[in-house]
Design a protein around this motif. Structure first.
Motif, PDB file in Angstrom:
ATOM      1  N   LYS A  33       0.817  -1.218   0.000  1.00 17.49           N
ATOM      2  CA  LYS A  33       0.000   0.000   0.000  1.00 17.49           C
ATOM      3  C   LYS A  33       0.849   1.266   0.000  1.00 17.49           C
ATOM      4  O   LYS A  33       0.398   2.311  -0.441  1.00 17.49           O
ATOM      5  N   ARG A  34       2.083   1.158   0.493  1.00  9.31           N
ATOM      6  CA  ARG A  34       2.928   2.334   0.653  1.00  9.31           C
ATOM      7  C   ARG A  34       4.161   2.327  -0.248  1.00  9.31           C
ATOM      8  O   ARG A  34       4.623   3.371  -0.686  1.00  9.31           O
ATOM      9  N   ASP A  35       4.704   1.138  -0.518  1.00  8.69           N
ATOM     10  CA  ASP A  35       5.978   1.018  -1.212  1.00  8.69           C
ATOM     11  C   ASP A  35       5.817   0.479  -2.631  1.00  8.69           C
ATOM     12  O   ASP A  35       4.755   0.005  -3.016  1.00  8.69           O
ATOM     13  N   MET A  36       6.930   0.517  -3.362  1.00  4.97           N
ATOM     14  CA  MET A  36       6.974  -0.007  -4.714  1.00  4.97           C
ATOM     15  C   MET A  36       8.377  -0.572  -4.961  1.00  4.97           C
ATOM     16  O   MET A  36       9.363   0.004  -4.507  1.00  4.97           O
ATOM     17  N   LEU A  37       8.453  -1.685  -5.658  1.00  2.00           N
ATOM     18  CA  LEU A  37       9.726  -2.218  -6.115  1.00  2.00           C
ATOM     19  C   LEU A  37      10.081  -1.463  -7.388  1.00  2.00           C
ATOM     20  O   LEU A  37       9.295  -1.431  -8.333  1.00  2.00           O
ATOM     21  N   VAL A  38      11.256  -0.830  -7.408  1.00  2.00           N
ATOM     22  CA  VAL A  38      11.641  -0.012  -8.557  1.00  2.00           C
ATOM     23  C   VAL A  38      12.901  -0.598  -9.197  1.00  2.00           C
ATOM     24  O   VAL A  38      13.893  -0.863  -8.510  1.00  2.00           O
ATOM     25  N   PHE A  39      12.818  -0.829 -10.510  1.00  2.00           N
ATOM     26  CA  PHE A  39      13.972  -1.256 -11.299  1.00  2.00           C
ATOM     27  C   PHE A  39      14.519  -0.031 -12.010  1.00  2.00           C
ATOM     28  O   PHE A  39      13.776   0.663 -12.705  1.00  2.00           O
ATOM     29  N   VAL A  40      15.820   0.237 -11.847  1.00  2.00           N
ATOM     30  CA  VAL A  40      16.450   1.401 -12.467  1.00  2.00           C
ATOM     31  C   VAL A  40      17.621   0.928 -13.321  1.00  2.00           C
ATOM     32  O   VAL A  40      18.458   0.142 -12.870  1.00  2.00           O
ATOM     33  N   TRP A  41      17.677   1.426 -14.559  1.00  5.74           N
ATOM     34  CA  TRP A  41      18.755   1.116 -15.486  1.00  5.74           C
ATOM     35  C   TRP A  41      19.783   2.235 -15.457  1.00  5.74           C
ATOM     36  O   TRP A  41      19.427   3.408 -15.493  1.00  5.74           O
ATOM     37  N   GLY A  42      21.055   1.887 -15.386  1.00  2.86           N
ATOM     38  CA  GLY A  42      22.092   2.904 -15.459  1.00  2.86           C
ATOM     39  C   GLY A  42      23.404   2.433 -14.864  1.00  2.86           C
ATOM     40  O   GLY A  42      23.580   1.256 -14.570  1.00  2.86           O
ATOM     41  N   HIS A  44      25.949   2.254 -11.850  1.00  2.00           N
ATOM     42  CA  HIS A  44      25.794   2.245 -10.400  1.00  2.00           C
ATOM     43  C   HIS A  44      27.119   1.891  -9.753  1.00  2.00           C
ATOM     44  O   HIS A  44      27.724   0.871 -10.086  1.00  2.00           O
ATOM     45  N   GLY A  45      27.579   2.721  -8.859  1.00  2.00           N
ATOM     46  CA  GLY A  45      28.815   2.440  -8.139  1.00  2.00           C
ATOM     47  C   GLY A  45      30.021   2.396  -9.056  1.00  2.00           C
ATOM     48  O   GLY A  45      30.189   3.244  -9.930  1.00  2.00           O
ATOM     49  N   LEU A  46      30.822   1.363  -8.898  1.00  2.00           N
ATOM     50  CA  LEU A  46      32.046   1.234  -9.675  1.00  2.00           C
ATOM     51  C   LEU A  46      31.870   0.397 -10.939  1.00  2.00           C
ATOM     52  O   LEU A  46      32.854  -0.017 -11.548  1.00  2.00           O
ATOM     53  N   GLN A  47      30.633   0.118 -11.328  1.00  2.00           N
ATOM     54  CA  GLN A  47      30.377  -0.662 -12.537  1.00  2.00           C
ATOM     55  C   GLN A  47      31.002   0.008 -13.752  1.00  2.00           C
ATOM     56  O   GLN A  47      30.999   1.229 -13.878  1.00  2.00           O
ATOM     57  N   SER A  48      31.497  -0.803 -14.668  1.00  2.00           N
ATOM     58  CA  SER A  48      32.024  -0.248 -15.912  1.00  2.00           C
ATOM     59  C   SER A  48      30.966  -0.242 -17.003  1.00  2.00           C
ATOM     60  O   SER A  48      31.092   0.466 -17.990  1.00  2.00           O
ATOM     61  N   ASP A  49      29.941  -1.036 -16.830  1.00  2.00           N
ATOM     62  CA  ASP A  49      28.846  -1.111 -17.806  1.00  2.00           C
ATOM     63  C   ASP A  49      27.520  -0.820 -17.104  1.00  2.00           C
ATOM     64  O   ASP A  49      27.356  -1.142 -15.932  1.00  2.00           O
ATOM     65  N   PRO A  50      26.558  -0.267 -17.829  1.00  2.00           N
ATOM     66  CA  PRO A  50      25.245  -0.035 -17.212  1.00  2.00           C
ATOM     67  C   PRO A  50      24.545  -1.360 -16.915  1.00  2.00           C
ATOM     68  O   PRO A  50      24.829  -2.380 -17.540  1.00  2.00           O
ATOM     69  N   GLY A  51      23.634  -1.316 -15.962  1.00  2.00           N
ATOM     70  CA  GLY A  51      22.871  -2.505 -15.596  1.00  2.00           C
ATOM     71  C   GLY A  51      21.666  -2.120 -14.762  1.00  2.00           C
ATOM     72  O   GLY A  51      21.405  -0.943 -14.520  1.00  2.00           O
ATOM     73  N   TRP A  52      20.928  -3.119 -14.309  1.00  2.00           N
ATOM     74  CA  TRP A  52      19.722  -2.919 -13.514  1.00  2.00           C
ATOM     75  C   TRP A  52      20.033  -2.959 -12.030  1.00  2.00           C
ATOM     76  O   TRP A  52      20.857  -3.746 -11.588  1.00  2.00           O
ATOM     77  N   THR A  53      19.349  -2.126 -11.273  1.00  2.00           N
ATOM     78  CA  THR A  53      19.310  -2.256  -9.819  1.00  2.00           C
ATOM     79  C   THR A  53      17.841  -2.336  -9.428  1.00  2.00           C
ATOM     80  O   THR A  53      16.964  -1.856 -10.158  1.00  2.00           O
ATOM     81  N   ALA A  54      17.587  -2.944  -8.297  1.00  2.00           N
ATOM     82  CA  ALA A  54      16.221  -3.051  -7.780  1.00  2.00           C
ATOM     83  C   ALA A  54      16.227  -2.626  -6.327  1.00  2.00           C
ATOM     84  O   ALA A  54      17.137  -2.987  -5.579  1.00  2.00           O
ATOM     85  N   SER A  55      15.231  -1.850  -5.948  1.00  2.00           N
ATOM     86  CA  SER A  55      15.122  -1.439  -4.548  1.00  2.00           C
ATOM     87  C   SER A  55      13.670  -1.166  -4.199  1.00  2.00           C
ATOM     88  O   SER A  55      12.854  -0.897  -5.075  1.00  2.00           O
ATOM     89  N   VAL A  56      13.391  -1.237  -2.911  1.00  2.32           N
ATOM     90  CA  VAL A  56      12.060  -0.913  -2.400  1.00  2.32           C
ATOM     91  C   VAL A  56      12.064   0.576  -2.069  1.00  2.32           C
ATOM     92  O   VAL A  56      12.930   1.053  -1.347  1.00  2.32           O
ATOM     93  N   VAL A  57      11.106   1.299  -2.632  1.00  7.07           N
ATOM     94  CA  VAL A  57      11.039   2.748  -2.477  1.00  7.07           C
ATOM     95  C   VAL A  57       9.638   3.136  -1.994  1.00  7.07           C
ATOM     96  O   VAL A  57       8.644   2.606  -2.486  1.00  7.07           O
ATOM     97  N   ASP A  58       9.591   4.056  -1.046  1.00  5.47           N
ATOM     98  CA  ASP A  58       8.311   4.618  -0.612  1.00  5.47           C
ATOM     99  C   ASP A  58       7.743   5.419  -1.784  1.00  5.47           C
ATOM    100  O   ASP A  58       8.457   6.227  -2.379  1.00  5.47           O
ATOM    101  N   ARG A  59       6.497   5.192  -2.134  1.00  8.92           N
ATOM    102  CA  ARG A  59       5.897   5.876  -3.292  1.00  8.92           C
ATOM    103  C   ARG A  59       5.960   7.391  -3.172  1.00  8.92           C
ATOM    104  O   ARG A  59       6.044   8.094  -4.159  1.00  8.92           O
ATOM    105  N   GLU A  60       5.939   7.906  -1.953  1.00  6.38           N
ATOM    106  CA  GLU A  60       6.013   9.355  -1.757  1.00  6.38           C
ATOM    107  C   GLU A  60       7.396   9.900  -2.090  1.00  6.38           C
ATOM    108  O   GLU A  60       7.554  11.099  -2.297  1.00  6.38           O
ATOM    109  N   ASP A  61       8.406   9.028  -2.147  1.00  7.08           N
ATOM    110  CA  ASP A  61       9.757   9.447  -2.500  1.00  7.08           C
ATOM    111  C   ASP A  61       9.985   9.466  -4.011  1.00  7.08           C
ATOM    112  O   ASP A  61      11.027   9.933  -4.465  1.00  7.08           O
ATOM    113  N   LEU A  62       9.027   8.947  -4.770  1.00  4.33           N
ATOM    114  CA  LEU A  62       9.148   8.985  -6.226  1.00  4.33           C
ATOM    115  C   LEU A  62       8.898  10.406  -6.713  1.00  4.33           C
ATOM    116  O   LEU A  62       8.156  11.166  -6.076  1.00  4.33           O
ATOM    117  N   PRO A  63       9.494  10.792  -7.840  1.00  2.00           N
ATOM    118  CA  PRO A  63       9.292  12.157  -8.353  1.00  2.00           C
ATOM    119  C   PRO A  63       7.816  12.463  -8.573  1.00  2.00           C
ATOM    120  O   PRO A  63       7.084  11.633  -9.110  1.00  2.00           O
TER     121      PRO A  63
END
Length: 124
Positions: A33-42, A44-63
């Motif tokens: 009811k409050r959160d969302m699983l968000v997949f972000v492409w780009g 991240h960290g020390l990666q040399s190639d772009p890739g997916w990350t997944a995290s649980v985000v409060d919907r109110e924190d989304l743009p």
């Protein structure tokens, strides 16, 4: 490790694999009811190639802007999912969502990596 296959309910048909550890993590830390699983492409960290990350985000924190409308909203089972970069959606096909400790991670299969090469290829 046990695997469970869950389709993203969108077109085109995108199939990901959800490990039991990831499902248990989401059941424990994601309030549907409050959160969302968000997949972000780009990058991240020390990666040399772009890739997916997944995290649980409060919907109110989304743009809360016009760009928020561009977020693809779907589900994996009963978990709400958001994917901000629709243009990279096909690269999610064939990936595996896993949990290592308390960290969600997106593992890329060989087939997904091969398809990624096809989509990134520039045709002249």
């Amino acid at each position: 490790m046990a695997y469970e296959s869950q389709p993203l309910r969108i077109e085109p048909h995108i199939q990901i694999t959800v490990r039991r550890s990831a499902r248990e993590h989401l059941s424990k830390f994601l309030d549907a009811k409050r959160d969302m699983l968000v997949f972000v492409w780009g990058m991240h960290g020390l990666q040399s190639d772009p890739g997916w990350t997944a995290s649980v985000v409060d919907r109110e924190d989304l743009p809360n802007s016009a760009n928020a409308c561009a977020v693809l909203k779907t589900t994996i089972g009963s978990f709400p999912v958001g994917i901000p970069q629709r243009q990279h959606l096909q690269k999610l096909d064939g990936c595996t969502l896993a949990c290592d400790g308390d960290q969600l991670k997106v593992e890329v299969s060989f087939e997904s990596w091969l398809n990624d090469l096809k989509f990134d290829k520039v045709v002249e």
